[in-house]
Design an enzyme around this catalytic site. Structure first.
Site, mmCIF file in Angstrom:
data_model
loop_
_atom_site.group_PDB
_atom_site.id
_atom_site.type_symbol
_atom_site.label_atom_id
_atom_site.label_comp_id
_atom_site.label_asym_id
_atom_site.label_seq_id
_atom_site.Cartn_x
_atom_site.Cartn_y
_atom_site.Cartn_z
ATOM 1 N N GLY A 1 6.520 -0.737 2.653
ATOM 2 C CA GLY A 1 7.969 -0.856 2.822
ATOM 3 C C GLY A 1 8.613 -1.914 1.943
ATOM 4 O O GLY A 1 9.677 -1.680 1.349
ATOM 5 N N ASN A 2 7.977 -3.098 1.837
ATOM 6 C CA ASN A 2 8.629 -4.192 1.102
ATOM 7 C C ASN A 2 8.660 -3.960 -0.407
ATOM 8 O O ASN A 2 9.335 -4.686 -1.127
ATOM 9 C CB ASN A 2 7.982 -5.553 1.437
ATOM 10 C CG ASN A 2 6.540 -5.621 0.978
ATOM 11 O OD1 ASN A 2 5.867 -4.604 0.845
ATOM 12 N ND2 ASN A 2 6.068 -6.833 0.725
ATOM 13 N N LYS B 1 5.039 7.620 15.162
ATOM 14 C CA LYS B 1 5.385 7.056 13.850
ATOM 15 C C LYS B 1 6.776 6.406 13.904
ATOM 16 O O LYS B 1 7.787 7.093 14.052
ATOM 17 C CB LYS B 1 5.376 8.189 12.815
ATOM 18 C CG LYS B 1 5.861 7.795 11.437
ATOM 19 C CD LYS B 1 4.804 7.016 10.690
ATOM 20 C CE LYS B 1 5.347 6.383 9.436
ATOM 21 N NZ LYS B 1 4.565 5.250 8.992
ATOM 22 N N LYS C 1 2.050 7.522 5.308
ATOM 23 C CA LYS C 1 1.792 7.542 3.857
ATOM 24 C C LYS C 1 0.412 6.962 3.503
ATOM 25 O O LYS C 1 -0.150 7.307 2.462
ATOM 26 C CB LYS C 1 2.896 6.833 3.063
ATOM 27 C CG LYS C 1 3.052 5.365 3.354
ATOM 28 C CD LYS C 1 2.578 4.479 2.267
ATOM 29 C CE LYS C 1 2.755 3.013 2.547
ATOM 30 N NZ LYS C 1 2.888 2.468 3.872
ATOM 31 N N LYS D 1 -3.451 1.454 8.132
ATOM 32 C CA LYS D 1 -3.984 1.080 6.801
ATOM 33 C C LYS D 1 -5.503 0.946 6.859
ATOM 34 O O LYS D 1 -6.218 1.424 5.980
ATOM 35 C CB LYS D 1 -3.380 -0.240 6.323
ATOM 36 C CG LYS D 1 -1.942 -0.088 5.943
ATOM 37 C CD LYS D 1 -1.357 -1.367 5.413
ATOM 38 C CE LYS D 1 0.140 -1.325 5.561
ATOM 39 N NZ LYS D 1 0.763 -0.111 5.025
HETATM 40 N N1 LIG Z 1 -4.394 -7.837 11.503
HETATM 41 C C1 LIG Z 1 -3.431 -7.949 10.585
HETATM 42 N N2 LIG Z 1 -3.694 -8.511 9.384
HETATM 43 C C2 LIG Z 1 -2.732 -8.634 8.454
HETATM 44 N N3 LIG Z 1 -1.439 -8.203 8.646
HETATM 45 C C3 LIG Z 1 -1.119 -7.645 9.825
HETATM 46 C C4 LIG Z 1 -2.095 -7.500 10.853
HETATM 47 N N4 LIG Z 1 -1.485 -6.896 11.913
HETATM 48 C C5 LIG Z 1 -0.217 -6.687 11.573
HETATM 49 N N5 LIG Z 1 0.025 -7.136 10.316
HETATM 50 C C6 LIG Z 1 1.355 -7.007 9.681
HETATM 51 O O1 LIG Z 1 1.440 -5.651 9.272
HETATM 52 C C7 LIG Z 1 2.180 -5.589 8.038
HETATM 53 C C8 LIG Z 1 1.870 -4.253 7.363
HETATM 54 O O2 LIG Z 1 2.475 -3.225 8.080
HETATM 55 P P1 LIG Z 1 3.862 -2.583 7.625
HETATM 56 O O3 LIG Z 1 4.805 -3.652 7.152
HETATM 57 O O4 LIG Z 1 4.310 -1.693 8.727
HETATM 58 O O5 LIG Z 1 3.347 -1.699 6.439
HETATM 59 P P2 LIG Z 1 3.991 -1.243 5.047
HETATM 60 O O6 LIG Z 1 3.769 -2.369 4.079
HETATM 61 O O7 LIG Z 1 3.213 -0.013 4.686
HETATM 62 O O8 LIG Z 1 5.451 -0.951 5.280
HETATM 63 C C9 LIG Z 1 1.718 -6.811 7.302
HETATM 64 O O9 LIG Z 1 2.633 -7.206 6.291
HETATM 65 C C10 LIG Z 1 1.614 -7.866 8.420
HETATM 66 O O10 LIG Z 1 2.860 -8.493 8.601
HETATM 67 N N1 LIG Z 2 5.819 7.921 5.777
HETATM 68 C C1 LIG Z 2 5.468 6.617 5.944
HETATM 69 O O1 LIG Z 2 4.351 6.292 6.348
HETATM 70 O O2 LIG Z 2 6.463 5.676 5.646
HETATM 71 P P1 LIG Z 2 6.381 4.089 5.865
HETATM 72 O O3 LIG Z 2 5.146 3.613 5.182
HETATM 73 O O4 LIG Z 2 7.646 3.554 5.222
HETATM 74 O O5 LIG Z 2 6.337 3.860 7.343
#
Ligand SMILES: Nc1ncnc2c1ncn2[C@@H]1O[C@H](COP(=O)(O)OP(=O)(O)O)[C@@H](O)[C@H]1O
Ligand SMILES: NC(=O)OP(=O)(O)O
Length: 319
Positions: free
Chosen positions: A11-12, A128, A212, A274
């Protein structure tokens, strides 16, 4: 020698503070400058990305504007729309970064359909998270008005949840593979891919949002990648995350990760998918590696940078 790398953008990498189109393009411009470090190092780059915030926002916009003459579009079509818009932005920001670096490469976005099982139990258990974050009070109000489900998302607030079936295969993967083998950078499986089911005449959309990270693991297996990079907001996965005794994970085995999953070490909806996607890829392609790290760390991954690296078998060697 150059490696074949599927890079899934978290996302970021797309959305920071500014949710406007220009804000997202700026975020992708920054992301693209980091990604081309891999091209400079001679690797093949296969990009995928999320769409959770964007597809949720699109549903909200539709719910406000819909009428008999302007009906809301189904969720699979909303996924296709966000896959298209993010692919369009990314294609341009990648081309800009490639030109700026004096490299000679072209980028193609592929409208990607991902086959799911219409009997996947996920259809009766939405998990989700998509769209914006709400307070508990706001989420309860929205849920009682619409009948939609909302859940607490990893300590960040409440979000709407939709079904997220597991990807079975990717319809366009032979095309993606051909493009990579001919030197193109691809953007595909965006937003987890457009969820479809197989029918007699071809494929038909189903209402869901595929994770994703799982779609990227499936893509990485189908295109025979050496690496799956899952880029997110942290350099490493941790056990006891955010606690005084948190421990950074570097080289880990699948067995170790399975044991930590059983202890609920990874938050569902954020780090758990992940870790599960990394395991799925490492299991599907023995000898290949799944890497969970941050976008900022990408240029240093093959140069001793810190990352969580998963490979089938034991012991795990350095990246
Ligand atoms: N056990 C963990 N180790 C590291 N990060 C974690 C953990 N549990 C939760 N997180 C958080 O989850 C985030 C990743 O999930 P998310 O932001 O939803 O994913 P994405 O980057 O795909 O959008 C990390 O940036 C961190 O803040
Ligand atoms: N489709 C999907 O997994 O999107 P995000 O990673 O933004 O949640």
């Amino acid at each position: 020698m150059g490696k074949r790398i599927v890079v899934a953008l978290g996302g970021n990498a797309i959305l920071n503070e500014d949710p406007s189109t220009q804000g997202q393009i700026e975020a992708l411009r920054h992301t693209s400058k980091q990604l081309i470090e891999l091209i400079k190092q001679g690797h093949q780059l296969i990009i995928s990305h999320g769409n959770g915030p964007q597809v949720g926002n699109l549903l909200l916009q539709q719910s406000i504007a819909q009428s008999e003459k302007n009906p809301a579009l189904p969720l699979d079509t909303c996924v296709a729309m966000t896959q298209g818009s993010i692919g369009y932005w990314l294609q341009n920001t990648m081309n800009e970064a490639i030109a700026e670096a004096g490299l000679n490469q072209q980028v193609a976005s592929i409208v990607t359909q991902v086959v799911v099982d219409e009997n996947d139990p996920a259809f009766s258990n939405p998990t989700k998270p998509i769209g914006p974050f709400f307070t508990q009070e706001e989420a309860e109000k929205l849920s009682s008005e619409t009948g939609e489900a909302y859940v607490e998302d990893s300590g960040r607030g409440y979000r709407k949840v939709v079904p997220s079936p597991k990807p079975q295969t990717i319809v366009e993967y032979p095309i993606i593979k051909t493009l990579i083998e001919n030197g193109y950078v691809t953007v595909s499986a965006g937003g987890g891919g457009i969820p479809v089911k197989k029918v007699a005449h071809g494929y038909e959309g189903v209402e869901a949002v595929i994770d994703k990270d799982f779609a990227s693991a499936n893509l990485a297996n189908l295109v025979e990648a050496d690496y799956l990079f899952l880029l997110t907001g942290v350099d490493n996965v941790y056990v006891n995350y955010n606690k005084p005794n948190q421990e950074k994970l570097e080289d880990v085995t699948i067995d170790q990760l399975q044991a930590w999953i059983a202890e609920d070490q990874f938050a569902p909806g954020s780090m758990l998918p992940k870790v599960q996607a990394a395991i799925a890829f490492a299991e599907s392609r023995p000898g290949s590696k799944a890497v969970i790290t941050s976008l900022e760390n990408i240029g240093a991954i093959f140069d001793g940078g810190s990352a969580t690296v998963v490979m089938a078998g034991n012991p795990v060697q350095a990246v």
